[in-house]
Write a protein that holds these residues in place. Structure first.
Motif, mmCIF file in Angstrom:
data_model
loop_
_atom_site.group_PDB
_atom_site.id
_atom_site.type_symbol
_atom_site.label_atom_id
_atom_site.label_comp_id
_atom_site.label_asym_id
_atom_site.label_seq_id
_atom_site.Cartn_x
_atom_site.Cartn_y
_atom_site.Cartn_z
ATOM 1 N N THR A 126 11.403 -12.904 -41.570
ATOM 2 C CA THR A 126 10.062 -12.017 -41.668
ATOM 3 C C THR A 126 9.804 -10.987 -42.697
ATOM 4 O OG1 THR A 126 9.703 -12.714 -39.103
ATOM 5 C CG2 THR A 126 8.206 -11.090 -40.198
ATOM 6 N N HIS A 127 10.995 -10.185 -42.697
ATOM 7 C CA HIS A 127 10.931 -9.139 -43.634
ATOM 8 C C HIS A 127 10.827 -9.818 -45.233
ATOM 9 C CE1 HIS A 127 13.696 -6.268 -40.952
ATOM 10 N NE2 HIS A 127 12.109 -6.270 -40.792
ATOM 11 N N ALA A 128 11.444 -10.847 -45.387
ATOM 12 C CA ALA A 128 11.769 -11.534 -46.754
ATOM 13 C C ALA A 128 10.232 -12.181 -46.929
ATOM 14 C CB ALA A 128 12.674 -12.569 -46.855
ATOM 15 N N ILE A 129 9.634 -13.036 -46.122
ATOM 16 C CA ILE A 129 8.473 -13.570 -46.532
ATOM 17 C C ILE A 129 7.517 -12.582 -46.512
ATOM 18 C CG2 ILE A 129 6.925 -15.246 -45.368
ATOM 19 C CD1 ILE A 129 9.253 -16.734 -44.336
ATOM 20 N N GLU A 130 7.167 -11.631 -45.705
ATOM 21 C CA GLU A 130 6.184 -10.535 -45.829
ATOM 22 C C GLU A 130 6.419 -9.755 -46.977
ATOM 23 O OE1 GLU A 130 3.773 -9.929 -41.880
ATOM 24 O OE2 GLU A 130 5.682 -8.649 -41.844
ATOM 25 N N ALA A 131 7.650 -9.411 -47.399
ATOM 26 C CA ALA A 131 7.736 -8.705 -48.743
ATOM 27 C C ALA A 131 7.462 -9.526 -49.941
ATOM 28 C CB ALA A 131 9.474 -8.558 -48.837
ATOM 29 N N TYR A 132 7.878 -10.805 -49.923
ATOM 30 C CA TYR A 132 7.345 -11.588 -51.167
ATOM 31 C C TYR A 132 5.814 -11.616 -51.179
ATOM 32 C CZ TYR A 132 6.962 -15.578 -54.263
ATOM 33 O OH TYR A 132 6.751 -16.501 -55.369
ATOM 34 N N THR A 133 5.119 -11.740 -49.858
ATOM 35 C CA THR A 133 3.801 -12.272 -50.121
ATOM 36 C C THR A 133 2.801 -11.043 -49.894
ATOM 37 O OG1 THR A 133 3.702 -12.796 -47.643
ATOM 38 C CG2 THR A 133 4.162 -14.467 -49.299
ATOM 39 N N ALA A 134 3.213 -9.710 -49.586
ATOM 40 C CA ALA A 134 2.550 -8.580 -49.585
ATOM 41 C C ALA A 134 1.799 -8.206 -50.736
ATOM 42 C CB ALA A 134 3.387 -7.273 -49.196
#
Length: 388
Positions: A202-210
């Motif tokens: 979740t951290h990785a996906i949200e960081a990439y799409t923020a």
């Protein structure tokens, strides 16, 4: 690629020591950084797993005096922070060693804030500007592959009076040294491995799409997605495989670097509301909500979700197809590693209104790729609750 012309700054003050059995470097780092008497901040699970003894054996061998505070709870509380700081002061500790998952490490960061500011109430340091003084020497030793807290600048602490999670964030709260030894993660039970692994994803996906993402955060987040997606099931079901455990620890750390230099988004806004109200495991909350928030966001970040699918190893003919694959893959992964559905948590529809309200006012809502109102959060919560 649309953020290449934006201004950003990147700061990573933590020295990272990584690799099997690198824990042996602990006393070397204490000596090099002139640490004399550490307080070890941890929890009962770390002690039960025998990891605390590995730490104390090293300290005993090199004649370091130390004090242990092992009272950190899951979803660390303000009272844990304040008790830890009190013990550190009473025993004249001049440095901090945090051992465990995100809860002990976050607690230790906030203990450091209180020690640095000679204060007793962590509530005063909520937000991004209140902590203004360097912490005592702070060394982190992660034992799970989830939060990435060993290298991030923030701690999330439950305000027990108001029943919500507050963030204490400052460049000063970053660890001086992070000792990341994948051997220490071999004893993590399957359920915890699954929950913490989905937290890291979740951290990785949200960081990439923020909305505030930047190129360095993008790069580490995409590699984190690749490592986590392709190794989580092995780590859960064949937990003695050091290769998979190493990939997960690296993925978790990279995801931590990603979101600390970008942000998290609406999945975390809901998870933090759930954790503050119901004391639920953060990784489980993220796992059950991630695919539903992704579905809500999809039309606003089709190309990025397609890139997520590519990092996972999928092939597809269009970005729309890739984005659909990413959402479905995340949902299937949570099921594959035996995490519960949202409807199986101790949360009822009557609670959704207050959850949506708390989520909407979370500062990270503004980082979500698609705008979200309280009503939007309500819709996502209902969709998640009705999912099979």
């Amino acid at each position: 690629m649309d953020n290449l012309t934006k201004f950003f700054s990147f700061e990573l003050p933590t020295k990272i020591i990584y690799g099997a059995n690198c824990l042996d470097n602990l006393c070397i780092e204490l000596k090099e950084n002139e640490g004399k008497k550490p307080i070890i901040i941890t929890d009962k699970g770390v002690e039960k797993a025998g990891i605390l003894k590995k730490i104390t054996d090293l300290l005993d061998k090199d004649d370091f005096p130390y004090v242990v505070y092992d009272g950190v709870e899951a979803n660390p509380k303000d009272v844990n922070v304040e008790e830890g700081a009190k013990i550190a002061r009473e025993n004249d500790c001049d440095c901090i060693i945090a051992v465990g998952g995100g809860s002990p490490i976050d607690c230790a960061k906030s203990v450091g804030v209180l020690l640095a500011h000679n204060d007793t109430e962590i509530k005063k340091y909520e937000g991004k500007t209140a902590a203004t003084k360097p912490l005592p020497l702070f060394i982190t030793i992660p034992t799970t592959s989830g939060t990435g807290s060993e290298i991030t600048f923030s701690s999330v602490i439950t305000d027990t009076k108001n029943k919500y999670k507050m963030t204490v964030k400052s460049k000063y709260t970053a660890a001086k040294v992070a000792i990341c030894d994948p051997v220490l993660t071999l004893s993590v039970p399957p359920a915890v491995t699954a929950a913490t692994g989905m937290d890291a994803l979740t951290h990785a996906i949200e960081a990439y799409t923020a909305t505030c993402s930047e190129p360095i955060a993008d790069a580490v987040s995409l590699y984190a997605i690749e490592l986590i997606y392709n190794n989580l099931k092995t780590a859960v079901f064949e937990g003695d495989k050091l290769q998979a455990r190493s990939a997960m620890l690296m993925g978790s750390m990279l995801a931590g670097i990603g979101f600390s230099h970008s942000d998290v988004a609406s999945v975390h806004c809901i998870s933090e509301a759930l954790g503050g109200m119901f004391d639920l495991a953060h990784g489980v909350c993220n796992a059950v909500l991630l695919p539903h928030v992704m579905e809500y966001n999809k039309d606003y970040c089709v190309a990025k979700y397609a890139r997520v699918a590519k990092a996972m190893g999928f092939e597809f003919k269009s970005d729309d197809e890739g984005a659909d694959l990413a959402v479905k893959a995340v949902q299937q992964l949570a099921l594959d590693v035996k995490l519960p559905l949202f409807s199986e948590l101790n949360v009822e529809p009557k609670d959704f209104d207050i959850l949506a309200k708390k989520s909407a006012i979370n500062i990270s809502t503004e980082s979500n790729p698609r705008p979200m109102s309280k009503e939007d959060y309500l819709n996502v919560l209902n969709n998640a609750y009705n999912a099979k």
